[in-house]
Design an enzyme around this catalytic site. Structure first.
Site, short mmCIF file in Angstrom:
data_model
loop_
_atom_site.label_atom_id
_atom_site.label_comp_id
_atom_site.label_asym_id
_atom_site.label_seq_id
_atom_site.Cartn_x
_atom_site.Cartn_y
_atom_site.Cartn_z
N GLN A 117 0.78 -1.06 0.03
CA GLN A 117 -0.10 -0.04 -0.21
C GLN A 117 0.82 1.30 0.11
O GLN A 117 0.30 2.36 -0.53
CB GLN A 117 -0.97 0.03 1.19
CG GLN A 117 -2.34 0.86 1.20
CD GLN A 117 -3.41 0.17 0.35
OE1 GLN A 117 -3.34 -0.92 0.84
NE2 GLN A 117 -3.76 0.95 -0.71
N LYS A 132 -2.67 -0.75 6.63
CA LYS A 132 -3.67 -1.92 6.23
C LYS A 132 -4.18 -2.70 7.74
O LYS A 132 -3.32 -2.50 8.53
CB LYS A 132 -3.06 -2.90 5.51
CG LYS A 132 -3.98 -3.80 4.66
CD LYS A 132 -4.49 -3.25 3.37
CE LYS A 132 -5.45 -3.84 2.60
NZ LYS A 132 -5.60 -3.00 1.23
N GLY A 171 -12.45 -0.19 2.77
CA GLY A 171 -12.77 -1.92 2.78
C GLY A 171 -11.67 -2.68 1.98
O GLY A 171 -10.66 -2.08 1.36
N ASP A 172 -11.68 -3.81 1.94
CA ASP A 172 -10.94 -4.84 1.28
C ASP A 172 -11.71 -6.12 1.24
O ASP A 172 -13.07 -6.13 1.35
CB ASP A 172 -9.57 -4.97 1.91
CG ASP A 172 -8.35 -5.74 1.09
OD1 ASP A 172 -7.76 -5.07 0.36
OD2 ASP A 172 -8.29 -6.85 1.19
N THR A 216 -11.69 0.31 -8.29
CA THR A 216 -10.77 -0.45 -8.27
C THR A 216 -10.59 -1.26 -9.73
O THR A 216 -9.80 -1.37 -10.24
CB THR A 216 -10.53 -1.43 -7.13
OG1 THR A 216 -10.70 -0.77 -6.00
CG2 THR A 216 -9.38 -2.21 -7.15
N1 GLU Z 1 -8.08 -2.15 -0.24
C1 GLU Z 1 -8.13 -1.14 -1.30
C2 GLU Z 1 -6.65 -1.49 -1.82
O1 GLU Z 1 -6.17 -2.56 -1.55
C3 GLU Z 1 -8.27 0.08 -1.09
C4 GLU Z 1 -7.85 0.91 0.02
C5 GLU Z 1 -8.41 2.02 0.27
O2 GLU Z 1 -9.26 2.70 -0.36
O3 GLU Z 1 -8.04 2.90 1.32
O4 GLU Z 1 -5.91 -0.49 -2.37
#
Ligand code: GLU
Length: 452
Positions: A117, A132, A171-172, A216
């Site tokens: 990230q 994360k 989210g994830d 995404t």
């Molecule tokens: N979980 C998503 C990623 O892997 C989005 C993270 C976010 O929007 O903060 O990038």
């Protein structure tokens, strides 16, 4: 001037140390390897990056929080899960990154995701650091009331670590609009603040951004289209295989279809569906988003064009494009060999680290355009940062405006990765381009801000 091979041996030494200091975290080791293996050219060329301690600081999270999450199921039984938040790097802005609720979650998984990230967020060009979090809680088969109680308990600890200027989760896997709603409600109750910018992925009526759910998947398709353009092709008429059936997969299929490609698959842990007419999105959304069901129900209801293959691999289906959108290490060497045999032209990662290192190597050797997740799936977090900007200004933008910004960001990430790879002697290698470009931005900020 140090040579590339001297630099590489310093980085290799550091990798061995990372393995010793972080035992039993194979996903984190994999993510660290993947980045550090590509940095030698830039560290050798720019002596300031060889400064002792810089890369050592980068691979050590600024803060790691682990906590107990007790909750009661519908039968009144007490359950105990483990919660995590890894605040990895805040040189560019508040920690930013999703929460994953899945039984496979452990500290190593959260650290790999947090590490990725940092670079992904740097590539967006926006002011967000890397973090994360998540839990080994499994929302599948749980009632709404159970999910709510879990989220409330999770936030009862998490709230003290986050904030719009500190750390902004989203989210994830396993965390969508429903979970963000329960988490936001509990944060608001505990703190007695309307702090919209503390979480992203909120509902559109209460501070969420239009296009965040789509971002995404849409972004990954735009990245794949940009890679295809480099090869003198577009998406029109191309057959695409997509894995997964969550938010990323659904909006990947939607954008592929809008740009004239034929997206023929989706999958979940039970197997995959192949639909030669192209996936019917209304039906898939009904099953996954409304009924929270499995993909075999899709094949049952779709009719003759679709079939369900229990336990099979989606990568067996011949295609021009492959967009892994499920989870880490879902596309291995064998799958890559099959895709290559079937003439795949581009692979673009919607999920985080879905392709194993051996598979990446094979695809690149075969001349397949390969878009690594930290570049290709950065559209999600980029629109999260745009959600934060709207929250801060107490305004909301039109869908058209957000989509335009998303398209500009994806084009610029593609160009940056492409040019950086070329500059460091690896033309067409988006892995090297993404790692070096992300690293340069974070490393420059860390150097400017001193040893902290
Ligand atoms: N979980 C998503 C990623 O892997 C989005 C993270 C976010 O929007 O903060 O990038």
């Amino acid at each position: 001037m140090t040579t590339r091979s001297e630099t590489q041996s310093t980085l290799d030494h550091l990798l061995t140390e990372i393995e010793h200091r972080n035992p039993a975290q194979p996903e984190f080791h994999q993510a660290a390897h993947e980045v550090l293996e590509t940095l030698a050219p830039v560290v050798a060329a720019r002596p300031e990056y060889a400064e002792p301690g810089l890369i050592e600081r980068l691979v050590e999270p600024e803060r790691q929080v682990m906590f107990r999450v007790p909750w009661q199921d519908d039968q009144g039984r007490v359950r105990v899960n483990r919660g995590f938040r890894v605040e990895f790097n805040s040189a560019l802005g508040p920690y930013k990154g999703g929460l994953r609720f899945h039984p496979s979650v452990n500290l190593g998984v959260i650290k790999f995701l947090g590490f990725e990230q940092i670079f992904k967020n740097a590539l967006t060009g926006l002011g967000i650091g890397g973090g994360k979090g998540g839990s080994d809680f499994d929302p599948h088969g749980r009632s709404d009331a159970e999910v709510m109680r879990f989220c409330q308990s999770f936030m009862t600890e998490l709230y003290r670590h986050i904030g719009e200027h500190t750390d902004v989760p989203a989210g994830d896997i396993g965390v969508g609009g429903r979970e963000i709603g329960y988490l936001f409600g509990q944060y608001r109750r505990i703190t007695n603040r309307w702090e919209s910018g503390v979480l992203t992925g909120k509902g559109r009526g209460w501070g969420g951004s239009l296009i965040r759910p789509e971002a995404t998947g849409y972004g990954n398709v735009l990245f794949a289209a940009a890679m295809m353009r480099e090869r003198g092709e577009d998406l029109e008429g191309q057959t695409a295989v997509v894995s997964g059936s969550g938010n990323v997969a659904i909006y990947t299929i939607e954008k592929l279809t809008a740009l004239g490609a034929n997206a023929v698959t989706c999958s979940d842990s039970s197997g995959y569906v192949v639909d030669e007419k192209g996936i019917d999105l209304d039906l898939l959304k009904q099953i996954k988003e409304v009924e929270r069901g499995r993909v075999d129900a899709y094949a049952e209801r779709r009719g003759a064009s679709a079939r369900f293959v229990p336990g099979g691999s989606v990568w067996d289906v011949p295609a021009d494009l492959a967009l892994p959108s499920a989870t880490q290490n879902e596309l291995d060497e064998n799958a890559a060999a099959t895709l290559i045999r079937n003439g795949v032209k581009a692979v673009s990662e919607g999920a985080n680290m879905p392709t194993t290192p051996e598979a990446v190597h094979l695809l690149q050797q075969a001349g397949v355009a390969f878009g690594p997740g930290k570049a290709a799936n950065a559209g999600g977090v980029a629109v999260s940062a745009l959600e934060m900007a709207q929250n801060h200004a107490r305004t909301s933008w039109t869908a058209a405006r957000v989509e335009e910004e998303l398209a500009d960001i994806m084009t610029s990430i593609h160009t940056t990765c492409h040019e950086t790879a070329e500059r460091y002697g690896a033309p067409g290698d988006y892995v090297t381009g993404a790692n070096i470009a992300g690293f340069e931005r974070v490393a420059d900020a860390m150097l400017a801000q001193g040893v902290i």
